[in-house]
Design a protein around this motif. Structure first.
Motif, PDB file in Angstrom:
ATOM      1  N   PRO A  40       0.795  -1.233   0.000  1.00  0.00           N
ATOM      2  CA  PRO A  40       0.000   0.000   0.000  1.00  0.00           C
ATOM      3  C   PRO A  40       0.829   1.286   0.000  1.00  0.00           C
ATOM      4  CG  PRO A  40      -0.780  -1.521   1.709  1.00  0.00           C
ATOM      5  CD  PRO A  40       0.466  -2.114   1.118  1.00  0.00           C
ATOM      6  N   ASP A  41       2.070   1.225   0.457  1.00  0.00           N
ATOM      7  CA  ASP A  41       2.903   2.429   0.535  1.00  0.00           C
ATOM      8  C   ASP A  41       3.685   2.718  -0.747  1.00  0.00           C
ATOM      9  OD1 ASP A  41       4.903   0.501   0.579  1.00  0.00           O
ATOM     10  OD2 ASP A  41       5.605   0.993   2.596  1.00  0.00           O
ATOM     11  N   GLY A  42       3.412   1.955  -1.832  1.00  0.00           N
ATOM     12  CA  GLY A  42       4.061   2.217  -3.116  1.00  0.00           C
ATOM     13  C   GLY A  42       5.272   1.349  -3.393  1.00  0.00           C
ATOM     14  N   ARG A  43       5.665   0.534  -2.441  1.00  0.00           N
ATOM     15  CA  ARG A  43       6.788  -0.385  -2.656  1.00  0.00           C
ATOM     16  C   ARG A  43       6.270  -1.711  -3.198  1.00  0.00           C
ATOM     17  NH1 ARG A  43       9.577  -0.932   2.914  1.00  0.00           N
ATOM     18  NH2 ARG A  43       7.385  -1.223   3.494  1.00  0.00           N
ATOM     19  N   VAL A  44       7.204  -2.573  -3.611  1.00  0.00           N
ATOM     20  CA  VAL A  44       6.868  -3.912  -4.089  1.00  0.00           C
ATOM     21  C   VAL A  44       7.619  -4.916  -3.234  1.00  0.00           C
ATOM     22  CG1 VAL A  44       7.082  -5.541  -6.006  1.00  0.00           C
ATOM     23  CG2 VAL A  44       6.356  -3.203  -6.450  1.00  0.00           C
ATOM     24  N   GLU A  45       6.899  -5.946  -2.794  1.00  0.00           N
ATOM     25  CA  GLU A  45       7.470  -7.001  -1.960  1.00  0.00           C
ATOM     26  C   GLU A  45       7.630  -8.279  -2.779  1.00  0.00           C
ATOM     27  OE1 GLU A  45       6.364  -8.937   2.296  1.00  0.00           O
ATOM     28  OE2 GLU A  45       4.772  -9.019   0.771  1.00  0.00           O
ATOM     29  N   VAL A  46       8.797  -8.906  -2.645  1.00  0.00           N
ATOM     30  CA  VAL A  46       9.050 -10.215  -3.228  1.00  0.00           C
ATOM     31  C   VAL A  46       9.399 -11.150  -2.077  1.00  0.00           C
ATOM     32  CG1 VAL A  46      10.602 -11.586  -4.684  1.00  0.00           C
ATOM     33  CG2 VAL A  46       9.853  -9.337  -5.450  1.00  0.00           C
ATOM     34  N   VAL A  47       8.752 -12.294  -2.024  1.00  0.00           N
ATOM     35  CA  VAL A  47       9.152 -13.364  -1.118  1.00  0.00           C
ATOM     36  C   VAL A  47       9.637 -14.488  -2.018  1.00  0.00           C
ATOM     37  CG1 VAL A  47       8.374 -15.071   0.570  1.00  0.00           C
ATOM     38  CG2 VAL A  47       7.611 -12.696   0.753  1.00  0.00           C
ATOM     39  N   ALA A  48      10.896 -14.863  -1.832  1.00  0.00           N
ATOM     40  CA  ALA A  48      11.507 -15.889  -2.684  1.00  0.00           C
ATOM     41  C   ALA A  48      12.057 -17.002  -1.813  1.00  0.00           C
ATOM     42  CB  ALA A  48      12.619 -15.286  -3.531  1.00  0.00           C
ATOM     43  N   GLU A  49      11.826 -18.226  -2.259  1.00  0.00           N
ATOM     44  CA  GLU A  49      12.316 -19.401  -1.551  1.00  0.00           C
ATOM     45  C   GLU A  49      13.053 -20.306  -2.528  1.00  0.00           C
ATOM     46  OE1 GLU A  49      10.026 -21.581   1.714  1.00  0.00           O
ATOM     47  OE2 GLU A  49       9.721 -22.861  -0.049  1.00  0.00           O
ATOM     48  N   GLY A  50      14.188 -20.811  -2.098  1.00  0.00           N
ATOM     49  CA  GLY A  50      14.993 -21.700  -2.921  1.00  0.00           C
ATOM     50  C   GLY A  50      16.395 -21.790  -2.361  1.00  0.00           C
ATOM     51  N   ASP A  51      17.301 -22.290  -3.166  1.00  0.00           N
ATOM     52  CA  ASP A  51      18.707 -22.344  -2.804  1.00  0.00           C
ATOM     53  C   ASP A  51      19.248 -20.909  -2.780  1.00  0.00           C
ATOM     54  OD1 ASP A  51      21.230 -23.851  -2.441  1.00  0.00           O
ATOM     55  OD2 ASP A  51      21.719 -22.980  -4.400  1.00  0.00           O
ATOM     56  N   GLY A  52      20.056 -20.562  -1.777  1.00  0.00           N
ATOM     57  CA  GLY A  52      20.554 -19.197  -1.626  1.00  0.00           C
ATOM     58  C   GLY A  52      21.172 -18.612  -2.879  1.00  0.00           C
ATOM     59  N   PRO A  53      22.126 -19.298  -3.517  1.00  0.00           N
ATOM     60  CA  PRO A  53      22.721 -18.744  -4.742  1.00  0.00           C
ATOM     61  C   PRO A  53      21.701 -18.577  -5.879  1.00  0.00           C
ATOM     62  CG  PRO A  53      24.169 -20.399  -3.801  1.00  0.00           C
ATOM     63  CD  PRO A  53      22.873 -20.458  -3.029  1.00  0.00           C
ATOM     64  N   GLU A  54      20.699 -19.436  -5.926  1.00  0.00           N
ATOM     65  CA  GLU A  54      19.668 -19.310  -6.962  1.00  0.00           C
ATOM     66  C   GLU A  54      18.807 -18.072  -6.708  1.00  0.00           C
ATOM     67  OE1 GLU A  54      17.783 -21.101 -10.497  1.00  0.00           O
ATOM     68  OE2 GLU A  54      19.765 -21.009  -9.612  1.00  0.00           O
ATOM     69  N   ILE A  55      18.482 -17.804  -5.446  1.00  0.00           N
ATOM     70  CA  ILE A  55      17.756 -16.579  -5.104  1.00  0.00           C
ATOM     71  C   ILE A  55      18.595 -15.364  -5.498  1.00  0.00           C
ATOM     72  CG2 ILE A  55      16.823 -15.166  -3.233  1.00  0.00           C
ATOM     73  CD1 ILE A  55      16.112 -17.786  -1.768  1.00  0.00           C
ATOM     74  N   ASP A  56      19.891 -15.412  -5.211  1.00  0.00           N
ATOM     75  CA  ASP A  56      20.781 -14.299  -5.583  1.00  0.00           C
ATOM     76  C   ASP A  56      20.754 -14.047  -7.086  1.00  0.00           C
ATOM     77  OD1 ASP A  56      21.565 -13.942  -2.933  1.00  0.00           O
ATOM     78  OD2 ASP A  56      23.371 -15.177  -3.161  1.00  0.00           O
ATOM     79  N   ARG A  57      20.811 -15.107  -7.887  1.00  0.00           N
ATOM     80  CA  ARG A  57      20.770 -14.953  -9.354  1.00  0.00           C
ATOM     81  C   ARG A  57      19.435 -14.372  -9.803  1.00  0.00           C
ATOM     82  NH1 ARG A  57      24.001 -19.545  -8.796  1.00  0.00           N
ATOM     83  NH2 ARG A  57      22.250 -21.007  -8.867  1.00  0.00           N
ATOM     84  N   PHE A  58      18.350 -14.822  -9.182  1.00  0.00           N
ATOM     85  CA  PHE A  58      17.022 -14.301  -9.487  1.00  0.00           C
ATOM     86  C   PHE A  58      16.960 -12.800  -9.181  1.00  0.00           C
ATOM     87  CE2 PHE A  58      12.590 -13.834  -7.541  1.00  0.00           C
ATOM     88  CZ  PHE A  58      11.980 -13.522  -8.741  1.00  0.00           C
TER      89      PHE A  58
END
Length: 92
Positions: A40-58
Motif C-alpha cells: 500500500p505504501d508504493g513499494r513492491v514485496e518479493v518473497v523468494a524461496e529456494g537455494d541461496g545462490p539461486e535466489i541471488d541470481r534471481f
C-alpha cells in the motif's frame, strides 16, 4: 539444496511499470518459489524461496531488467515453513 526464504522490498518507481509481471516472468527461469505483490505504501514485496545462490541470481536478474525503476532494496531472511512454497506468482 539448503532451502532459504527471503523477503525483499523494492522502492522507487516500482508500481504501475510492469514490475510484478516482469518479476513473475523472470522467476520462471530460476528454481525459486514465492510471490510478488504491491504494498500500500508504493513499494513492491518479493518473497523468494529456494537455494541461496539461486535466489541471488534471481534478484540479480530483477535488478538487471528493472534497475531503472528501483531506488532502494531491503532484504531480510524469513523462516522456511513446511511445506515449502511450490511456485512463483503474483499476489493481489
Amino acid at each position: 539444496m539448503a532451502l532459504e526464504r527471503r523477503r525483499i522490498v523494492f522502492s522507487g518507481r516500482v508500481q504501475g511499470v510492469g514490475f510484478r509481471a516482469t518479476t513473475s516472468w523472470l522467476a520462471r527461469g530460476f528454481e525459486v518459489a514465492g510471490y510478488v505483490r504491491n504494498l500500500p505504501d508504493g513499494r513492491v514485496e518479493v518473497v523468494a524461496e529456494g537455494d541461496g545462490p539461486e535466489i541471488d541470481r534471481f534478484l540479480d536478474s530483477i535488478r538487471s531488467d528493472l534497475g531503472g525503476f528501483i531506488r532502494d532494496v531491503a532484504s531480510s531472511p524469513l523462516p522456511t515453513e513446511t511445506p515449502p512454497l511450490e511456485e512463483f506468482g503474483v499476489r493481489y
